[in-house]
Enzyme design. Structure first.
Site, PDB file in Angstrom:
ATOM      1  N   CYS A  78       0.825  -1.204   0.000  1.00  0.00           N
ATOM      2  CA  CYS A  78       0.000   0.000   0.000  1.00  0.00           C
ATOM      3  C   CYS A  78       0.858   1.252   0.000  1.00  0.00           C
ATOM      4  CB  CYS A  78      -0.941   0.004   1.200  1.00  0.00           C
ATOM      5  SG  CYS A  78      -0.099  -0.184   2.776  1.00  0.00           S
ATOM      6  N   HIS A 131      -0.984   0.963   7.601  1.00  0.00           N
ATOM      7  CA  HIS A 131      -1.546   0.972   6.249  1.00  0.00           C
ATOM      8  C   HIS A 131      -1.458   2.386   5.689  1.00  0.00           C
ATOM      9  CE1 HIS A 131      -4.059   0.034   2.888  1.00  0.00           C
ATOM     10  NE2 HIS A 131      -5.045   0.821   3.278  1.00  0.00           N
TER      11      HIS A 131
END
Length: 996
Positions: free
Chosen positions: A454, A827
């Site tokens: 990510c 994330h």
């Protein structure tokens, strides 16, 4: 009396003489007479009406019948009986081979005189059966129209019960066989009138008996989907569809597209014949039904049908634009067919030879309909140019033909393309099965998480949304000796043109992977960004050195030399320069060094810097979201007393600095007062110490991006262990170091240094402080003496002469957010928007460009949230409040784009070419072909998957609980843990991932 009438009618007297004699007979018929005489007269008038060889004879027969029906009702009822009517309907009237065509007209004429008679119900019952028998014999359009006229005037004769449905179905069968036998205008108009009478009867029946609609439509579809019919069904069937209530459309289309008993060949045949209906004049809503069925097929992923039908029918639809009576419906169908056919240029290119001729014809017509259609067609053509660029030789004649019409802006084009793409059509099963998910309604494409990637996905999406950089990358030619940049070009091209909801960046990841990164582990996105930009920069520099050698060997042209000796693309887009100055506090000697940078790493200032007594070099002024002008009196601003901005003079007094100014990050609910001294456009000097005290009133943990920039640019004392070695003193001395920006980058990248090493835990900890992010930022950039002279000559900003700085305005483009408490986990996702120049497309940049509109300055420009495969609409409010709602989600990397204007003119003239590109550039043919092939492959994959799922679902139990777990958002279960394929939208197994 009947003999007299017959003799008069058959005589050779002139018509005016006959008319007088007939009038006397008719007047005498109104008098009482015996039953036998009445029968004789009724038989004669019936004979004249049904077999008369002239219109005159039939008119006399009609007039006599009406007189006897009115003045002798009992005799007329006795004559006009069930047995007689049955004989007429089944055996006809007149000599064999010359049966009368006026029997239905005769019955309709006589019915009005027996409506109240005891035999009326028997007659109605007979007619209900006989009209059904008649339509089963497939009568001609003229006879069908007569049946319709009879039943419309006398609805008691319409079949009832199960016979009603059968009657409607058989009537539709009749319409399917209608053909106009002549091409004369009068014959065509008569044919259209006959069809409208028949379809009007169906409308009347459906209004009162709605249960007959669906069986009728089923029969209609059976007719148009039949592959066994030797003759093509008549386009007159379009007249039936126009009377189907639109509220039934969704259910009908859903049933059709999900009916497993309908084969692909049948569906293809049916939709092809429906598209032919655009040539049916005066039809209403036909285009809506055609488009609805096309969308329904797209929703169930039957792309092979759509491709075949579009390619075979689009030219025929286009040709109908020549005819005003069917133009609007044909244009609606054409628009959807072209805008939805986005995987390949094939459909659009079929029309290219025909467009100039059509445009010329519509211009010659010079009607409101033609003008409106030309404007819509021009918009459609520009959408296709945008979608399928790279064919200048084919597009030049078309562009010349439509050059007089307005060009839609990029937002409008992207909206049309995103709204109509096949992959944007919603499928009812999409929420249950990720493989059937449609492309995001935003029109943007996600990136598949390949296992804790990510960090890369968020950076790629931020770079992609930097439109000037994206355009430059897509404009690269083949054979540019930059393999990594070429891979980025392919990745950007697929993000722009793919039909997939998400693509796999596996190839680019392997090429751009920093060698010290651990596979499968979370990484620092800022570190990856620095490495990526450095790789791209060095790769291009290597290419320039190669061309320099070619130049030395006289193998390079002058144009190539000019191109390759310029800055690299990374330098043009992200490169800035910074001057670091160190002043010895003993001898006051100043040494300086200029360095290039692609991002600024901003540390968090200590909390004690917020105290009022602390002096800041660059005080911040917080204002509302409007445009901010510099103060007229620069002497009100403070500056470092020793930084030399002009040729040094002894005991030069303190020179002022331009403060970092911001807009758009005040607390929610706070509204800028346009009448206050702080409002935009009011040049009221402000005491910098007062500004600092106002800042000090904010909460201790309240930070802003300007706070961090001010801290970065403020002087730093070098003492104790950090003493500076002064060359003039030849010893270590206390010194003061300061950094100044000498060249602002086109895209300013700011990294907030949130991660610091904690020696106690031996890990990098994260600073979770919320930082206010301004949507507009004014940055002070030092101007050189040459630039100062230019400012003097042009008079652009005389205040810059006093301060030595020029304010450069930046607009926020992207914010990369880190969710978690450590750089080794968590994330990444990003918020982005596209910032464009304020100068309208096609206009040259002047010395005094227009200021950005409120929309561009404030929060109205559309924001998007990119979270791996997920892309959704967002807003600046969401960007501003993300940390308030989710304390572990903090802004980490910011992208700002320099706004063109007077502040940037002396600094970035070389960027005019790089930053002035408008619209999506043309792609080379190999790349376009690769995208088209992959789009076709994706459509085939989706169609196969949809069919497999449909077959699987038919075997599942009907319990409403089985699907519940499929509707959960798995990302909601993850907090700050690692983002593998299960988080941020799924891994490579979630879609048929593209690996290029």
């Amino acid at each position: 009396m009947d003999k007299i009438l017959e003799a008069v009618v058959m005589s050779s007297y002139p018509n005016n003489v006959k008319q007088g004699l007939v009038r006397r007979v008719i007047e005498a018929s109104k008098q009482p007479m015996d039953s036998e005489q009445c029968w004789s007269m009724l038989e004669l008038s019936t004979k004249l009406y049904l077999t008369g060889d002239t219109k005159y004879k039939r008119e006399i027969g009609k007039e006599v019948l009406e007189v006897y029906g009115h003045y002798h009702p009992e005799e007329f009822e006795e004559f006009f009986n069930v047995r007689f009517l049955l004989s007429l309907l089944q055996e006809g009237y007149g000599p064999l081979g010359k049966r009368s065509h006026y029997i239905l007209d005769y019955i309709q004429l006589g019915l009005q005189f027996v409506l109240e008679s005891p035999s009326a119900n028997s007659i109605f019952s007979l007619l209900r059966i006989e009209v059904l028998r008649k339509v089963c014999e497939r009568p001609s359009p003229k006879q069908c129209a007569k049946i319709s006229k009879l039943l419309t005037q006398h609805p008691q004769c319409i079949p009832t019960g199960k016979h009603l449905v059968l009657f409607c179905q058989q009537l539709i069968r009749c319409i399917g066989q209608f053909q106009c036998v002549s091409e004369g205008e009068e014959d065509i108009m008569e044919f259209l009138e006959q069809v409208n009478k028949v379809s009007g009867l169906l409308q009347r029946i459906w209004r009162t008996q709605t249960s007959a609609i669906l069986p009728s439509l089923k029969e209609l579809f059976t007719i148009i989907s039949s592959t066994e019919e030797q003759e093509v069904p008549s386009n007159a069937l379009a007249s039936v569809v126009q009377f189907v209530p639109l509220e039934l459309m969704d259910g009908v289309i859903r049933n059709l597209t999900n009916d497993d008993s309908i084969t692909d060949v049948q569906m293809m045949t049916a939709i092809g014949r429906m598209i032919d209906w655009v040539s049916w004049p005066l039809g209403k809503n036909i285009d809506k039904w055609i488009i609805a069925l096309l969308k329904g097929l797209a929703a169930v992923k039957k792309f092979s049908i759509l491709i075949e039908v579009t390619l075979s029918k689009i030219e025929k639809v286009f040709s109908k634009l020549l005819y005003p009576i069917v133009r609007q419906g044909a244009l609606s169908v054409l628009q959807y067919m072209l805008l939805s056919f986005q995987h390949s240029h094939e459909a659009f290119h079929l029309l290219l030879p025909h467009i100039p001729r059509l445009v010329a014809s519509l211009k010659k017509e010079d009607s409101n309909s033609a003008t409106s259609s030309l404007e819509q067609l021009a918009e459609l053509i520009h959408c296709m140019f945008f979608r399928f660029s790279g064919f200048p030789d084919l597009y030049e004649p078309v562009l010349e033909a439509v050059k007089a019409f307005p060009i839609p802006n990029e937002d409008r084009i992207k909206h049309l393309l995103g709204q109509n793409a096949w992959t944007s059509q919603k499928n009812e099963l999409a929420c249950f099965y990720p493989r059937l998910a449609s492309k995001s309604e935003t029109g943007k494409i996600g990136l598949i998480n390949l296992g804790n990637t990510c960090y890369m996905n968020s950076i790629i999406q931020s770079l992609f949304m930097a439109s000037d950089f994206r355009h430059s990358v897509l404009n690269l030619t083949e054979g540019n000796s930059q393999p990594l940049m070429t891979k980025l070009q392919w990745l950007f091209a697929f993000l722009e043109h793919s039909q997939r909801p998400a693509i796999s960046p596996e190839s680019f990841l392997s090429a751009s992977w920093p060698p010290w990164f651990t596979p499968g582990a979370q990484q620092d996105c800022s570190e990856y960004l620095k490495y990526l930009l450095d790789r791209l920069h060095e790769e291009e520099k290597t290419g320039k050195r190669i061309y320099q050698k070619l130049k030395e060997s006289s193998l390079m042209s002058q144009a190539m030399e000019h191109h390759y000796l310029n800055k690299t693309l990374i330098e043009k887009m992200f490169g800035g320069k910074m001057m670091t100055k160190i002043r010895c506090l003993k001898c006051l000697n100043v040494s300086s060094r200029e360095e290039a940078f692609t991002d600024l790493s901003l540390a968090f200032p200590p909390l004690d810097r917020h105290k009022p007594e602390t002096t800041s070099v660059l005080p911040v002024e917080e204002t509302g979201p409007q445009f901010i002008e510099r103060p007229e009196n620069p002497s009100q601003l403070t500056g470092s007393p020793w930084i030399q901005r002009k040729p040094p003079m002894a005991r030069d007094p303190a020179a002022p600095l331009v403060p970092v100014e911001t807009s758009g990050f005040q607390e929610l609910g706070e509204v800028a007062n346009p009448l206050s001294d702080n409002a935009a456009g009011i040049d009221t000097p402000k005491d910098p110490l007062l500004a600092l005290r106002e800042q000090a009133c904010t909460p201790k943990d309240s930070r802003s991006v300007p706070d961090l920039i001010n801290y970065f640019l403020s002087p730093e004392r070098l003492t104790a262990e950090n003493k500076y070695h002064c060359e003039k003193c030849a010893s270590l001395q206390d010194a003061e170091k300061v950094a100044e920006l000498t060249e602002g980058p086109h895209y300013l990248i700011l990294t907030l240094l949130r991660f610091s090493f904690d020696p106690r835990t031996m890990k990098r900890k994260k600073i979770l402080d919320n930082v206010s992010i301004p949507v507009v930022l004014k940055l002070p950039v030092l101007i050189s003496p040459e630039e100062t002279e230019e400012v003097c000559q042009t008079g652009r900003d005389r205040a810059a002469l006093e301060s030595g700085f020029m304010s450069v305005v930046y607009d926020l483009c992207s914010v990369v957010v880190h969710s978690g408490i450590s750089s080794e986990s968590g994330h990444y996702y990003c918020y982005s928007r596209e910032c464009a120049d304020t100068v309208p497309h096609g206009q040259p940049h002047s010395g005094t460009p227009k200021l950005a509109s409120d929309k561009q300055l404030d929060f109205e420009i559309q924001w998007y949230l990119f979270n791996d495969t997920r892309v959704s609409f967002s807003s600046f409010e969401s960007v501003s409040n993300v940390t308030s709602f989710f304390p572990k989600d903090t802004a980490y990397v910011l992208f700002y784009r320099q706004r063109p204007g007077r502040q940037s003119c002396p600094l970035h003239a070389p960027l005019a070419e790089a930053g002035g590109l408008h619209g999506e550039p043309s792609l080379h043919k190999d790349l376009m072909e690769a995208i088209s092939k992959d789009n076709i492959l994706y459509l085939q994959e989706q169609e196969k998957e949809a069919r497999n799922r449909a077959a699987y679902i038919s075997t599942l139990p009907k319990s409403p609980l089985w699907w519940r777990d499929f509707d959960r958002d798995k990302d909601d279960d993850s907090s700050s843990g690692a983002c593998g394929p299960a988080t941020g939208g799924g891994g490579s197994s979630s879609f048929h991932g593209l690996v290029f």
